[in-house]
Design a protein around this motif. Sequence first.
Motif, PDB file in Angstrom:
ATOM      1  N   CYS A 219      69.810  41.894  66.978  1.00  0.00           N
ATOM      2  CA  CYS A 219      68.923  42.676  66.104  1.00  0.00           C
ATOM      3  C   CYS A 219      69.204  44.158  66.322  1.00  0.00           C
ATOM      4  O   CYS A 219      69.964  44.535  67.221  1.00  0.00           O
ATOM      5  N   ASN A 220      68.577  44.972  65.525  1.00  0.00           N
ATOM      6  CA  ASN A 220      68.676  46.421  65.642  1.00  0.00           C
ATOM      7  C   ASN A 220      68.121  46.849  67.011  1.00  0.00           C
ATOM      8  O   ASN A 220      67.069  46.337  67.417  1.00  0.00           O
ATOM      9  N   PHE A 221      68.816  47.765  67.702  1.00  0.00           N
ATOM     10  CA  PHE A 221      68.273  48.309  68.950  1.00  0.00           C
ATOM     11  C   PHE A 221      66.893  48.893  68.665  1.00  0.00           C
ATOM     12  O   PHE A 221      66.736  49.662  67.714  1.00  0.00           O
ATOM     13  N   GLY A 222      65.899  48.531  69.470  1.00  0.00           N
ATOM     14  CA  GLY A 222      64.543  49.057  69.257  1.00  0.00           C
ATOM     15  C   GLY A 222      63.624  48.049  68.575  1.00  0.00           C
ATOM     16  O   GLY A 222      62.418  48.246  68.535  1.00  0.00           O
ATOM     17  N   LEU A 223      64.202  46.970  68.024  1.00  0.00           N
ATOM     18  CA  LEU A 223      63.354  45.985  67.334  1.00  0.00           C
ATOM     19  C   LEU A 223      63.251  44.672  68.110  1.00  0.00           C
ATOM     20  O   LEU A 223      62.812  43.648  67.572  1.00  0.00           O
TER      21      LEU A 223
END
Length: 372
Positions: A9-13
């Motif tokens: 997933c997207n970094f931070g999510l």
Amino acid sequence: MDYLLTAPCNFGLEKTLAFEVKRAGGQDIVTRDGRIDFKGDDKVIAKANITCSTAERIGIVLARFRAVTLDEVVENCRRIPIEVFAGREDQLHVLQGHSLNSALSSVHAIQTRIRVGLIGRMQEKYKIGRLPETGTELRIDFLMLKNELTITLDTTGSSLHKRGYRAFSNAAPIKETLAAGIVDIAHIRDTDTVVDPFCGSGTILIEAAMKAAGVAPGLNRKFSAMYWKCMERRVWNEAFEEARAAVKKDCGFEAYGYDIDPEAVKLTQENAKKAGVEKYIKIQTRDIKDFHYPVSGAKIVTNPPYAERMGTSEEVREIYRTMGRVLLPRGDSSLYIITSIEDFEELFGEKANKNRKLYNGMIQCRLYSYYG
Ligand SMILES: C[S@@+](CC[C@H](N)C(=O)[O-])C[C@H]1O[C@@H](n2cnc3c(N)ncnc32)[C@H](O)[C@@H]1O
């Protein structure tokens, strides 16, 4: 049968995705940087693919082993029971992976040897010298990290951000998975009103409406694993059925989208229709300088232009000053603004209650949250 599964997933999510994976039935969830590892059976694979809005794809970890020579790669790959997933006619497509801090640094050499090992295993199991490779394509990914090779079988097909509603987009669309993550951080509920004053092709509004109305992001698309001989079609049919039953006929959610570009307004309308959420979204051509809140207590969720992708730096900075003037007298409204502009808070005129790092593609951004 339970598999070890992995979802990038997207970094931070990661936190958002861990919650979604749990809701899909995933067990033993481990949060890593930019991905979630978990356990689950065929049902979890189907549900995770259909319902996770922030995952890029869902993979089955076929093997994880130490290898410092290419022979070790081949030998270990020959032990992977690939015939469980791949029929006699099926094709194996080993993608170009990555190698970091490892003795084996040639990605091409690793890629070739993985294929040699897996094909060798299939030839042995199917007792055939030359595999026809005319059937379904199975996609294999790999990562060599500190001499440990992880081999993953993709269950998804085209990436999960492809929901099927955004055939066309404007110059700088936000990825659907990132928009969904921001919508989750903004705690969008089915009674909320969401406003995007820079709606572009409508991604944020559409993801918000889908979440509020219970429309699963993968409801209108297909996935690779649906066509595998080892997967019961019934499992997928039931997962789709369950997702269809969760769609609310109506809810109190409302969204307003504005953009200076009439083409963007048309695009948002078309995309919302394709996503089946057009009844929740009202769209108008409007410059940010003419913005006014359509209702009190709205949630502004937006992705204004950044200099990297559109406009010149000074034009963009003026837009941010204007945003401060029109958005800040906000009463009980909350604001969620994603941008890469470093002195955003200065230009905007108020420090955010919270800001967190998020990546929009390769661009490092921050999501600034102002609570109502
Ligand atoms: C980064 S894009 C938004 C992309 C959108 N989130 C999507 O997924 O398609 C920024 C949008 O701001 C719009 N825009 C630029 N200047 C504007 C202004 N002064 N007022 C309103 N919209 C503006 C552009 O037309 C563009 O569609």
